[in-house]
Design a protein around this motif. Structure first.
Motif, PDB file in Angstrom:
ATOM      1  N   THR A 122       0.872  -1.174   0.000  1.00 30.43           N
ATOM      2  CA  THR A 122       0.000   0.000   0.000  1.00 30.43           C
ATOM      3  C   THR A 122       0.908   1.222   0.000  1.00 30.43           C
ATOM      4  O   THR A 122       1.679   1.410   0.939  1.00 30.43           O
ATOM      5  CB  THR A 122      -0.888  -0.007   1.255  1.00 30.43           C
ATOM      6  N   VAL A 123       0.843   2.025  -1.050  1.00 28.39           N
ATOM      7  CA  VAL A 123       1.855   3.075  -1.198  1.00 28.39           C
ATOM      8  C   VAL A 123       1.233   4.474  -1.158  1.00 28.39           C
ATOM      9  O   VAL A 123       0.038   4.648  -1.425  1.00 28.39           O
ATOM     10  CB  VAL A 123       2.654   2.915  -2.511  1.00 28.39           C
ATOM     11  N   CYS A 147      -0.737  -3.100  -8.310  1.00 26.36           N
ATOM     12  CA  CYS A 147      -1.840  -4.054  -8.096  1.00 26.36           C
ATOM     13  C   CYS A 147      -1.945  -4.273  -6.592  1.00 26.36           C
ATOM     14  O   CYS A 147      -1.298  -5.175  -6.042  1.00 26.36           O
ATOM     15  CB  CYS A 147      -1.551  -5.382  -8.793  1.00 26.36           C
ATOM     16  N   PRO A 148      -2.711  -3.454  -5.903  1.00 23.93           N
ATOM     17  CA  PRO A 148      -2.693  -3.474  -4.434  1.00 23.93           C
ATOM     18  C   PRO A 148      -3.254  -4.769  -3.854  1.00 23.93           C
ATOM     19  O   PRO A 148      -4.180  -5.350  -4.406  1.00 23.93           O
ATOM     20  CB  PRO A 148      -3.613  -2.300  -4.069  1.00 23.93           C
ATOM     21  N   GLU A 149      -2.671  -5.166  -2.739  1.00 24.21           N
ATOM     22  CA  GLU A 149      -3.195  -6.314  -1.992  1.00 24.21           C
ATOM     23  C   GLU A 149      -4.371  -5.847  -1.147  1.00 24.21           C
ATOM     24  O   GLU A 149      -4.290  -4.821  -0.479  1.00 24.21           O
ATOM     25  CB  GLU A 149      -2.096  -6.874  -1.081  1.00 24.21           C
ATOM     26  N   LEU A 166      -7.483  -5.254  -8.582  1.00 30.76           N
ATOM     27  CA  LEU A 166      -7.271  -3.953  -9.216  1.00 30.76           C
ATOM     28  C   LEU A 166      -5.922  -4.007  -9.941  1.00 30.76           C
ATOM     29  O   LEU A 166      -4.907  -4.346  -9.328  1.00 30.76           O
ATOM     30  CB  LEU A 166      -7.236  -2.817  -8.190  1.00 30.76           C
ATOM     31  N   VAL A 167      -5.920  -3.667 -11.215  1.00 32.79           N
ATOM     32  CA  VAL A 167      -4.682  -3.732 -12.003  1.00 32.79           C
ATOM     33  C   VAL A 167      -4.487  -2.390 -12.703  1.00 32.79           C
ATOM     34  O   VAL A 167      -5.341  -1.955 -13.473  1.00 32.79           O
ATOM     35  CB  VAL A 167      -4.753  -4.867 -13.046  1.00 32.79           C
ATOM     36  N   ALA A 168      -3.353  -1.746 -12.411  1.00 35.06           N
ATOM     37  CA  ALA A 168      -3.115  -0.412 -12.951  1.00 35.06           C
ATOM     38  C   ALA A 168      -1.699  -0.329 -13.511  1.00 35.06           C
ATOM     39  O   ALA A 168      -0.723  -0.175 -12.766  1.00 35.06           O
ATOM     40  CB  ALA A 168      -3.312   0.631 -11.835  1.00 35.06           C
ATOM     41  N   GLY A 169      -1.580  -0.424 -14.829  1.00 32.70           N
ATOM     42  CA  GLY A 169      -0.270  -0.346 -15.470  1.00 32.70           C
ATOM     43  C   GLY A 169       0.081   1.089 -15.820  1.00 32.70           C
ATOM     44  O   GLY A 169      -0.803   1.917 -16.054  1.00 32.70           O
ATOM     45  N   LEU A 195      -2.816   6.100 -10.144  1.00 31.67           N
ATOM     46  CA  LEU A 195      -3.195   6.973  -9.024  1.00 31.67           C
ATOM     47  C   LEU A 195      -4.566   6.590  -8.469  1.00 31.67           C
ATOM     48  O   LEU A 195      -4.790   6.578  -7.254  1.00 31.67           O
ATOM     49  CB  LEU A 195      -3.180   8.450  -9.472  1.00 31.67           C
ATOM     50  N   GLY A 196      -5.489   6.241  -9.357  1.00 29.94           N
ATOM     51  CA  GLY A 196      -6.828   5.829  -8.922  1.00 29.94           C
ATOM     52  C   GLY A 196      -6.758   4.562  -8.074  1.00 29.94           C
ATOM     53  O   GLY A 196      -7.439   4.440  -7.055  1.00 29.94           O
ATOM     54  N   ALA A 197      -5.921   3.616  -8.488  1.00 30.70           N
ATOM     55  CA  ALA A 197      -5.807   2.361  -7.734  1.00 30.70           C
ATOM     56  C   ALA A 197      -5.136   2.610  -6.377  1.00 30.70           C
ATOM     57  O   ALA A 197      -5.518   2.021  -5.360  1.00 30.70           O
ATOM     58  CB  ALA A 197      -5.012   1.337  -8.539  1.00 30.70           C
ATOM     59  N   GLU A 198      -4.140   3.502  -6.357  1.00 33.42           N
ATOM     60  CA  GLU A 198      -3.483   3.827  -5.081  1.00 33.42           C
ATOM     61  C   GLU A 198      -4.502   4.466  -4.123  1.00 33.42           C
ATOM     62  O   GLU A 198      -4.535   4.154  -2.931  1.00 33.42           O
ATOM     63  CB  GLU A 198      -2.305   4.778  -5.330  1.00 33.42           C
ATOM     64  N   LEU A 199      -5.343   5.345  -4.679  1.00 39.23           N
ATOM     65  CA  LEU A 199      -6.359   5.975  -3.838  1.00 39.23           C
ATOM     66  C   LEU A 199      -7.425   4.966  -3.417  1.00 39.23           C
ATOM     67  O   LEU A 199      -7.900   4.993  -2.274  1.00 39.23           O
ATOM     68  CB  LEU A 199      -7.018   7.147  -4.581  1.00 39.23           C
ATOM     69  N   ALA A 200      -7.810   4.079  -4.324  1.00 38.29           N
ATOM     70  CA  ALA A 200      -8.840   3.085  -3.982  1.00 38.29           C
ATOM     71  C   ALA A 200      -8.409   2.278  -2.761  1.00 38.29           C
ATOM     72  O   ALA A 200      -9.208   2.000  -1.861  1.00 38.29           O
ATOM     73  CB  ALA A 200      -9.086   2.154  -5.177  1.00 38.29           C
ATOM     74  N   LYS A 201      -7.138   1.912  -2.720  1.00 42.82           N
ATOM     75  CA  LYS A 201      -6.637   1.131  -1.577  1.00 42.82           C
ATOM     76  C   LYS A 201      -6.672   1.972  -0.290  1.00 42.82           C
ATOM     77  O   LYS A 201      -7.140   1.515   0.754  1.00 42.82           O
ATOM     78  CB  LYS A 201      -5.214   0.644  -1.885  1.00 42.82           C
ATOM     79  N   LEU A 202      -6.198   3.206  -0.381  1.00 42.93           N
ATOM     80  CA  LEU A 202      -6.177   4.047   0.821  1.00 42.93           C
ATOM     81  C   LEU A 202      -7.596   4.412   1.263  1.00 42.93           C
ATOM     82  O   LEU A 202      -7.899   4.426   2.456  1.00 42.93           O
ATOM     83  CB  LEU A 202      -5.366   5.321   0.579  1.00 42.93           C
TER      84      LEU A 202
END
Ligand SMILES: NC(=O)c1ccc[n+]([C@@H]2O[C@H](COP(=O)([O-])OP(=O)(O)OC[C@H]3O[C@@H](n4cnc5c(N)ncnc54)[C@H](O)[C@@H]3O)[C@@H](O)[C@H]2O)c1
Length: 395
Positions: A122-123, A147-149, A166-169, A195-202
């Motif tokens: 998670t970054v 690809c966040p866990e 979630l897969v974000a290349g 960026l969307g995937a990073e935010l989705a995880k947070l």
């Protein structure tokens, strides 16, 4: 050659992920700095509990599709490199940006052109694009994806295959390769921007943290007015679909929720008011329980017992558990504090029956199911989880 190297591969996320890929027929090497965990896993013993992993680990070791190492040179042999190292906060509650920079610095000589590099920790938002840009600036041709866990700790092996991925290349090719990597594992692939995937995880973790804080705040309000929060909870949720997911009160802790709420706050110029309010409520719960108990009992003359030191029920993970904060507060207020936890092996822990015998007052720190019907010797119990059914009622 190996298919996949996982950096941080003996951790709570990395090891189940590696086992899941090995089970799916890929050849996997788990790379980890922790030589003890590496040796233990190579002997077929899980360093922590994850449902189904005790059986699968020896199986994939025997099949030769999985092994662990401390030798970073193995990175060069892989088609795919996945990073799942921890991403902790610093002492000022800021994300430690240097963790990923140091990781890339340390392993850059082993990375080679043509590889797919997947960030799974998670970054802090923007990290994935920054890593990709830095590698591109150096003239490296490495595809980067995030690809966040999203698994629940202890159930990773099960959830890896049941949750959408979630897969974000950072490029079309990275996207395609990352989707191909996870397609055999995941129930569904959700393509996203990094960026969307990073935010989705947070957002997911902050949202859960806020939900727990809401329950905890309501618990405190009800208790202050002499009302049993769990009577109210039942009234709110029973047969009422719009409150179905409303959580119970309890310690909201562990290595992710608090940390990720603070990461999101840092990203939003430290103006994440809901997140900060949640932090004050959740982190304040142990103090609240002790302050309330002190109005009812002469704590300084009493021995307190804490049952459950891990950060959640039926888990063996003590990281960032609020039971330790409770212990600290009780050590100031009480004559003595004894602690017990069947999932941990520490010299300062005592067996349940001894904790019950020695304590004048018990606190449920983690809602282990063994406590549900345990004989607690008729001792008063502060049970914020409402697990034991004989917890003290507000007076
Ligand atoms: N624990 C969870 O259930 C969970 C769930 C979803 C996401 N996450 C996220 O996943 C990430 C990892 O969390 P975790 O709980 O697995 O942490 P962990 O501490 O259990 O595992 C991290 C592993 O990385 C190793 N490591 C650290 N630096 C390394 C390096 N430079 N090279 C090789 N190995 C290195 C450590 O020795 C450790 O074994 C975090 O960002 C966390 O927020 C965790």
């Amino acid at each position: 050659m190996v298919d996949i190297v996982i950096i941080g591969g003996c951790g709570h996320v990395g090891l189940p992920l590696g086992l899941a890929f090995a089970r799916a027929g890929r050849s996997v090497v788990a790379l980890d700095l922790d030589a003890h965990k590496v040796a233990q896993a190579n002997e077929g013993r899980m360093p922590f509990a994850d449902r189904g992993a005790d059986e699968l680990l020896p199986e994939v070791l025997r099949a030769g599709t999985f092994r662990c190492t401390t030798d970073a040179g193995v990175i060069r042999e892989a088609d795919v490199v996945i990073t799942v190292i921890g991403t902790p906060l610093d002492e000022h509650l800021n994300p430690r940006f240097e963790v990923y920079r140091d990781l890339i610095d340390q392993d850059r000589s082993h990375l080679r052109d043509g590889q797919l590099l997947v960030l799974r920790s998670t970054v802090y938002p923007g990290t994935t694009e920054r890593v990709a840009a830095e590698l591109a600036r150096e003239g490296r041709s490495i595809d980067v994806a995030f690809c966040p866990e999203r698994v629940a700790e202890g159930f990773a092996l099960e959830e890896i295959t049941s949750l959408p991925q979630l897969v974000a290349g950072c490029s079309e090719r990275a996207q395609r390769r990352a989707e191909e990597l996870f397609a055999p594992l995941a129930s569904e692939i959700l393509p996203m921007e990094p960026l969307g995937a990073e935010l989705a995880k947070l957002f997911t973790n902050a949202w859960r943290y806020i939900q727990f804080a809401t329950a905890n705040q309501f618990y405190m309000i009800a208790s202050e007015y002499g009302i049993d929060f769990y009577d109210v909870h039942r009234a709110m949720t029973h047969g009422y679909p719009r409150a179905r997911g409303f959580p119970r009160a309890g310690f909201a802790a562990g290595p992710c929720l608090f940390k990720d709420t603070m990461q999101l706050s840092a990203f939003n110029d430290n103006t994440f008011f809901l997140g900060h309010a949640a932090m004050l409520i959740n982190e304040g719960l142990p103090n609240y329980l002790v302050r309330r108990a002190s109005r009812r009992w002469p704590l300084s003359e009493m021995t307190a017992g804490i049952l459950g030191m891990t950060f959640k029920g039926d888990s063996d993970d003590p990281r960032d558990s609020l039971s330790f904060k409770l212990r600290k507060v009780l050590q100031v207020e009480c004559r003595e504090v004894v602690c017990s936890d069947p999932f941990l092996d520490e010299p300062w822990l005592v067996p349940l029956d001894e904790a019950v015998r020695r304590a004048d007052l018990l606190f449920i720190g983690a809602p282990h199911s063994a406590y549900r019907d345990a004989d607690l010797g008729g001792k008063p119990v502060v049970d914020v989880w409402n697990l034991t059914r004989h917890g003290t009622r507000p007076s």
